[in-house]
Design a protein around this motif. Structure first.
Motif, PDB file in Angstrom:
ATOM      1  N   ASP A   1     -44.062   8.781 -46.194  1.00 24.27           N
ATOM      2  CA  ASP A   1     -44.408   7.369 -45.561  1.00 24.27           C
ATOM      3  C   ASP A   1     -43.232   6.632 -45.811  1.00 24.27           C
ATOM      4  O   ASP A   1     -42.841   6.342 -46.874  1.00 24.27           O
ATOM      5  CB  ASP A   1     -45.666   6.741 -46.226  1.00 24.27           C
ATOM      6  CG  ASP A   1     -45.995   5.552 -45.562  1.00 24.27           C
ATOM      7  OD1 ASP A   1     -45.240   4.901 -44.659  1.00 24.27           O
ATOM      8  OD2 ASP A   1     -47.133   5.180 -45.418  1.00 24.27           O
TER       9      ASP A   1
ATOM     10  N   ARG B   1     -45.298   6.348 -52.377  1.00 22.77           N
ATOM     11  CA  ARG B   1     -46.644   7.214 -52.911  1.00 22.77           C
ATOM     12  C   ARG B   1     -47.539   7.841 -52.062  1.00 22.77           C
ATOM     13  O   ARG B   1     -48.497   8.617 -52.147  1.00 22.77           O
ATOM     14  CB  ARG B   1     -47.331   6.196 -53.571  1.00 22.77           C
ATOM     15  CG  ARG B   1     -46.454   5.226 -54.786  1.00 22.77           C
ATOM     16  CD  ARG B   1     -47.510   4.237 -55.119  1.00 22.77           C
ATOM     17  NE  ARG B   1     -47.619   3.173 -54.186  1.00 22.77           N
ATOM     18  CZ  ARG B   1     -48.580   2.233 -54.202  1.00 22.77           C
ATOM     19  NH1 ARG B   1     -49.506   2.082 -55.226  1.00 22.77           N
ATOM     20  NH2 ARG B   1     -48.478   1.625 -52.871  1.00 22.77           N
ATOM     21  N   ALA B   2     -47.336   7.323 -50.550  1.00 17.45           N
ATOM     22  CA  ALA B   2     -48.192   7.901 -49.617  1.00 17.45           C
ATOM     23  C   ALA B   2     -47.470   8.863 -48.644  1.00 17.45           C
ATOM     24  O   ALA B   2     -46.340   9.012 -48.573  1.00 17.45           O
ATOM     25  CB  ALA B   2     -48.854   6.836 -48.798  1.00 17.45           C
TER      26      ALA B   2
ATOM     27  N   ASP C   1     -42.686   3.682 -45.535  1.00 19.02           N
ATOM     28  CA  ASP C   1     -43.354   2.087 -45.809  1.00 19.02           C
ATOM     29  C   ASP C   1     -43.743   2.222 -47.349  1.00 19.02           C
ATOM     30  O   ASP C   1     -43.890   1.218 -47.898  1.00 19.02           O
ATOM     31  CB  ASP C   1     -44.240   1.567 -45.081  1.00 19.02           C
ATOM     32  CG  ASP C   1     -43.503   1.341 -43.924  1.00 19.02           C
ATOM     33  OD1 ASP C   1     -42.316   1.112 -43.567  1.00 19.02           O
ATOM     34  OD2 ASP C   1     -44.519   1.436 -42.677  1.00 19.02           O
ATOM     35  N   ASP C   2     -44.261   3.296 -48.041  1.00 20.00           N
ATOM     36  CA  ASP C   2     -44.839   3.757 -49.197  1.00 20.00           C
ATOM     37  C   ASP C   2     -44.573   4.749 -49.736  1.00 20.00           C
ATOM     38  O   ASP C   2     -45.262   5.976 -49.409  1.00 20.00           O
ATOM     39  CB  ASP C   2     -46.438   3.250 -49.176  1.00 20.00           C
ATOM     40  CG  ASP C   2     -47.227   3.445 -50.343  1.00 20.00           C
ATOM     41  OD1 ASP C   2     -46.557   3.562 -51.551  1.00 20.00           O
ATOM     42  OD2 ASP C   2     -48.294   3.233 -50.380  1.00 20.00           O
TER      43      ASP C   2
ATOM     44  N   ARG D   1     -52.092   7.656 -42.064  1.00 18.40           N
ATOM     45  CA  ARG D   1     -52.274   7.784 -43.387  1.00 18.40           C
ATOM     46  C   ARG D   1     -53.430   8.349 -43.792  1.00 18.40           C
ATOM     47  O   ARG D   1     -54.136   8.170 -42.755  1.00 18.40           O
ATOM     48  CB  ARG D   1     -51.923   6.527 -44.172  1.00 18.40           C
ATOM     49  CG  ARG D   1     -50.594   6.036 -44.229  1.00 18.40           C
ATOM     50  CD  ARG D   1     -50.728   4.912 -44.955  1.00 18.40           C
ATOM     51  NE  ARG D   1     -49.399   4.031 -45.097  1.00 18.40           N
ATOM     52  CZ  ARG D   1     -49.103   2.841 -45.906  1.00 18.40           C
ATOM     53  NH1 ARG D   1     -50.131   2.324 -46.335  1.00 18.40           N
ATOM     54  NH2 ARG D   1     -47.940   2.540 -45.881  1.00 18.40           N
TER      55      ARG D   1
END
Length: 152
Positions: free
Chosen positions: A87, A92-93, A89-90, A54
Motif C-alpha cells: 500500500d 503496514r498494509a 499510503d501505509d 485494502r
C-alpha cells in the motif's frame, strides 16, 4: 404506530425471505465451478476496484468476519487468483488485486452467474417490477450512513 410497526416488520420479513430464497437458488446453481459463492464475492469486489482494495475495505464489501475473510483471501492467493501489493499510503498494509488468472475466473463465472440471476429474477418479476425492486433497495441503501466516502 402499531399498524406502522406491523407493516414495517411484514415488509422486512418478506424482503428477508425473498432474499434467502433467491440466494439459496443461486448458491445451488452449477455456475461456480471450483469456487464457492463467497470466493466469487471477493473476486467480484476486487474486479470493481480499479486500484485494488485494502483488507478492511474488502471486508465491508463482502460482509464476512475478519477471520473468515483472512482465510478466504489466503486460499484465493494460494490459488493464484489474487495478489498482494504494498500500500503506497501505509507501509503496514497491503492492497489486494485480482491476478490475471483471477480476472479470467471472475469474468467466466460472473457471466454464468449474471445469466442465472437474470433467469431467477425475471422468471418471477417483469421489467417494471425489477426496476421498482432495484429502486427501493437503492433507496434503503442510500439512507444508510456510509463509513467511507465511496462505499455504497
Amino acid at each position: 404506530m402499531a399498524g406502522h410497526t406491523k407493516l414495517a416488520n411484514a415488509a422486512w420479513e418478506a424482503l428477508f425471505r425473498a432474499q434467502k430464497t433467491i440466494e439459496a437458488e443461486l448458491h445451488a446453481g452449477d455456475v461456480w465451478g471450483d469456487l464457492i459463492p463467497s470466493d466469487y464475492g471477493v473476486l467480484y469486489a476486487l474486479s470493481t476496484a480499479k486500484s485494488g482494495l485494502r483488507m478492511s475495505e474488502l471486508g465491508k464489501d463482502v460482509l464476512l468476519s475478519q477471520a473468515g475473510l483472512s482465510r478466504l483471501v489466503a486460499r484465493l492467493e494460494a490459488r493464484g487468483l489474487i495478489e498482494r501489493h504494498p500500500d503506497p499510503d501505509d507501509a503496514r498494509a497491503s492492497i489486494l488485486c485480482l491476478s490475471r488468472a483471477g480476472l479470467h475466473v471472475q469474468r467466466r463465472v460472473g457471466a454464468r452467474h449474471g445469466r442465472h440471476v437474470a433467469q431467477a429474477l425475471s422468471s418471477r418479476l417483469d421489467d417494471d417490477q425489477l426496476i421498482a425492486l432495484r429502486d427501493l433497495c437503492e433507496q434503503i441503501l442510500a439512507a444508510v450512513p456510509s463509513t467511507n466516502g465511496d462505499h455504497q
